[in-house]
Design a protein around this motif. Structure first.
Motif, PDB file in Angstrom:
ATOM      1  N   ALA A  38      -3.494  -1.985  -1.669  1.00 15.82           N
ATOM      2  CA  ALA A  38      -3.559  -1.244  -0.405  1.00 15.82           C
ATOM      3  C   ALA A  38      -4.827  -1.604   0.367  1.00 15.82           C
ATOM      4  O   ALA A  38      -4.784  -1.792   1.584  1.00 15.82           O
ATOM      5  CB  ALA A  38      -3.504   0.259  -0.668  1.00 15.82           C
ATOM      6  N   LEU A  39      -5.947  -1.722  -0.330  1.00 14.42           N
ATOM      7  CA  LEU A  39      -7.202  -2.089   0.339  1.00 14.42           C
ATOM      8  C   LEU A  39      -7.145  -3.507   0.906  1.00 14.42           C
ATOM      9  O   LEU A  39      -7.618  -3.764   2.012  1.00 14.42           O
ATOM     10  CB  LEU A  39      -8.375  -1.968  -0.635  1.00 14.42           C
ATOM     11  N   LEU A  40      -6.572  -4.427   0.142  1.00 14.93           N
ATOM     12  CA  LEU A  40      -6.513  -5.828   0.582  1.00 14.93           C
ATOM     13  C   LEU A  40      -5.538  -6.051   1.735  1.00 14.93           C
ATOM     14  O   LEU A  40      -5.779  -6.872   2.608  1.00 14.93           O
ATOM     15  CB  LEU A  40      -6.149  -6.741  -0.594  1.00 14.93           C
ATOM     16  N   THR A  41      -4.424  -5.331   1.714  1.00 12.61           N
ATOM     17  CA  THR A  41      -3.386  -5.556   2.719  1.00 12.61           C
ATOM     18  C   THR A  41      -3.416  -4.560   3.861  1.00 12.61           C
ATOM     19  O   THR A  41      -2.753  -4.760   4.870  1.00 12.61           O
ATOM     20  CB  THR A  41      -1.985  -5.508   2.072  1.00 12.61           C
ATOM     21  N   GLY A  42      -4.130  -3.464   3.693  1.00 12.20           N
ATOM     22  CA  GLY A  42      -4.141  -2.427   4.725  1.00 12.20           C
ATOM     23  C   GLY A  42      -2.900  -1.557   4.686  1.00 12.20           C
ATOM     24  O   GLY A  42      -2.646  -0.782   5.597  1.00 12.20           O
ATOM     25  N   ALA A  43      -2.104  -1.688   3.623  1.00  8.80           N
ATOM     26  CA  ALA A  43      -0.872  -0.901   3.497  1.00  8.80           C
ATOM     27  C   ALA A  43      -1.209   0.535   3.100  1.00  8.80           C
ATOM     28  O   ALA A  43      -2.266   0.819   2.541  1.00  8.80           O
ATOM     29  CB  ALA A  43       0.041  -1.528   2.447  1.00  8.80           C
ATOM     30  N   ASP A  44      -0.287   1.422   3.390  1.00  6.77           N
ATOM     31  CA  ASP A  44      -0.427   2.823   3.013  1.00  6.77           C
ATOM     32  C   ASP A  44      -0.153   2.947   1.515  1.00  6.77           C
ATOM     33  O   ASP A  44       0.939   2.606   1.053  1.00  6.77           O
ATOM     34  CB  ASP A  44       0.572   3.666   3.808  1.00  6.77           C
ATOM     35  N   PRO A  45      -1.111   3.434   0.716  1.00  8.63           N
ATOM     36  CA  PRO A  45      -0.902   3.541  -0.729  1.00  8.63           C
ATOM     37  C   PRO A  45       0.290   4.420  -1.098  1.00  8.63           C
ATOM     38  O   PRO A  45       0.983   4.146  -2.068  1.00  8.63           O
ATOM     39  CB  PRO A  45      -2.205   4.154  -1.252  1.00  8.63           C
ATOM     40  N   GLN A  46       0.552   5.468  -0.308  1.00  6.89           N
ATOM     41  CA  GLN A  46       1.693   6.333  -0.602  1.00  6.89           C
ATOM     42  C   GLN A  46       3.005   5.574  -0.465  1.00  6.89           C
ATOM     43  O   GLN A  46       3.921   5.756  -1.257  1.00  6.89           O
ATOM     44  CB  GLN A  46       1.701   7.552   0.308  1.00  6.89           C
ATOM     45  N   GLN A  47       3.103   4.716   0.548  1.00  6.46           N
ATOM     46  CA  GLN A  47       4.320   3.927   0.714  1.00  6.46           C
ATOM     47  C   GLN A  47       4.489   2.943  -0.430  1.00  6.46           C
ATOM     48  O   GLN A  47       5.599   2.728  -0.908  1.00  6.46           O
ATOM     49  CB  GLN A  47       4.319   3.195   2.054  1.00  6.46           C
ATOM     50  N   LEU A  48       3.400   2.339  -0.865  1.00  2.87           N
ATOM     51  CA  LEU A  48       3.469   1.415  -1.998  1.00  2.87           C
ATOM     52  C   LEU A  48       3.921   2.144  -3.262  1.00  2.87           C
ATOM     53  O   LEU A  48       4.767   1.633  -4.005  1.00  2.87           O
ATOM     54  CB  LEU A  48       2.113   0.744  -2.237  1.00  2.87           C
ATOM     55  N   LEU A  49       3.359   3.318  -3.502  1.00  6.65           N
ATOM     56  CA  LEU A  49       3.763   4.095  -4.669  1.00  6.65           C
ATOM     57  C   LEU A  49       5.232   4.485  -4.591  1.00  6.65           C
ATOM     58  O   LEU A  49       5.944   4.459  -5.585  1.00  6.65           O
ATOM     59  CB  LEU A  49       2.887   5.340  -4.809  1.00  6.65           C
ATOM     60  N   GLN A  50       5.683   4.827  -3.381  1.00 12.48           N
ATOM     61  CA  GLN A  50       7.077   5.206  -3.204  1.00 12.48           C
ATOM     62  C   GLN A  50       7.995   4.011  -3.469  1.00 12.48           C
ATOM     63  O   GLN A  50       9.023   4.141  -4.115  1.00 12.48           O
ATOM     64  CB  GLN A  50       7.289   5.751  -1.795  1.00 12.48           C
ATOM     65  N   LEU A  51       7.610   2.832  -2.984  1.00 10.80           N
ATOM     66  CA  LEU A  51       8.403   1.632  -3.224  1.00 10.80           C
ATOM     67  C   LEU A  51       8.452   1.291  -4.708  1.00 10.80           C
ATOM     68  O   LEU A  51       9.503   0.964  -5.249  1.00 10.80           O
ATOM     69  CB  LEU A  51       7.831   0.443  -2.447  1.00 10.80           C
ATOM     70  N   LEU A  52       7.312   1.363  -5.369  1.00 10.92           N
ATOM     71  CA  LEU A  52       7.271   1.050  -6.792  1.00 10.92           C
ATOM     72  C   LEU A  52       8.002   2.090  -7.622  1.00 10.92           C
ATOM     73  O   LEU A  52       8.682   1.756  -8.589  1.00 10.92           O
ATOM     74  CB  LEU A  52       5.822   0.935  -7.272  1.00 10.92           C
ATOM     75  N   GLY A  53       7.887   3.345  -7.235  1.00 12.78           N
ATOM     76  CA  GLY A  53       8.551   4.409  -7.991  1.00 12.78           C
ATOM     77  C   GLY A  53      10.016   4.528  -7.686  1.00 12.78           C
ATOM     78  O   GLY A  53      10.782   5.091  -8.462  1.00 12.78           O
TER      79      GLY A  53
END
Length: 143
Positions: A38-53
């Motif tokens: 999230a820090l490297l890409t500027g992505a929203d960590p919540q969205q990443l967690l939602q995608l992974l989960g």
């Protein structure tokens, strides 16, 4: 509005009594990796967690009847079905006068949380429409 005894919509999917279960968690290491990405890409960590989960989550049935197979039996569910039918008829007529066809949405009744094409949402968001799957989501405990 007198709604009892009126026709309800056939476009109702009742998912009440289902829960959105969680699979295996990411753990501390997984959360750290998500935070770094999230820090490297500027992505929203919540969205990443939602995608992974999302791949690990699956709805599980806790109620007696399969969803979407019967009209709601309770008063609030029947009321929502009748209101939806009224909107289908009204908008169908409005669109027909303009020479176009109205595409009625599916109404999904849920409680607590629901997975849609727009992601995992809790009842806290209130009623919402997901354009990706053309469904209206409604937690009747909202009322």
């Amino acid at each position: 509005m007198r709604w009892e005894g009126r026709e309800g919509s056939r476009n109702v999917e009742d998912r009440r009594g289902m829960s959105v279960g969680r699979g295996a968690g990411l753990g501390c290491g997984g959360l750290l990796v998500v935070a770094i990405i999230a820090l490297l890409t500027g992505a929203d960590p919540q969205q990443l967690l939602q995608l992974l989960g999302g791949a690990a989550e699956a709805p599980t049935r806790t109620g007696p009847a399969p969803p979407g197979q019967a009209q709601p039996k309770d008063e609030l569910g029947q009321f929502a079905s009748v209101v939806l039918r009224d909107t289908e008829v009204t908008w169908g007529e409005v669109f027909a006068k303009r020479g176009t066809a109205y595409q009625p949405p599916q109404l999904v009744l849920f409680d607590r949380a629901v997975r849609s094409a727009c992601g995992l949402n809790s009842a806290a968001v209130g009623p919402f429409y997901c354009p990706l799957d053309r469904k209206v989501y409604l937690d009747l405990s909202f009322f």
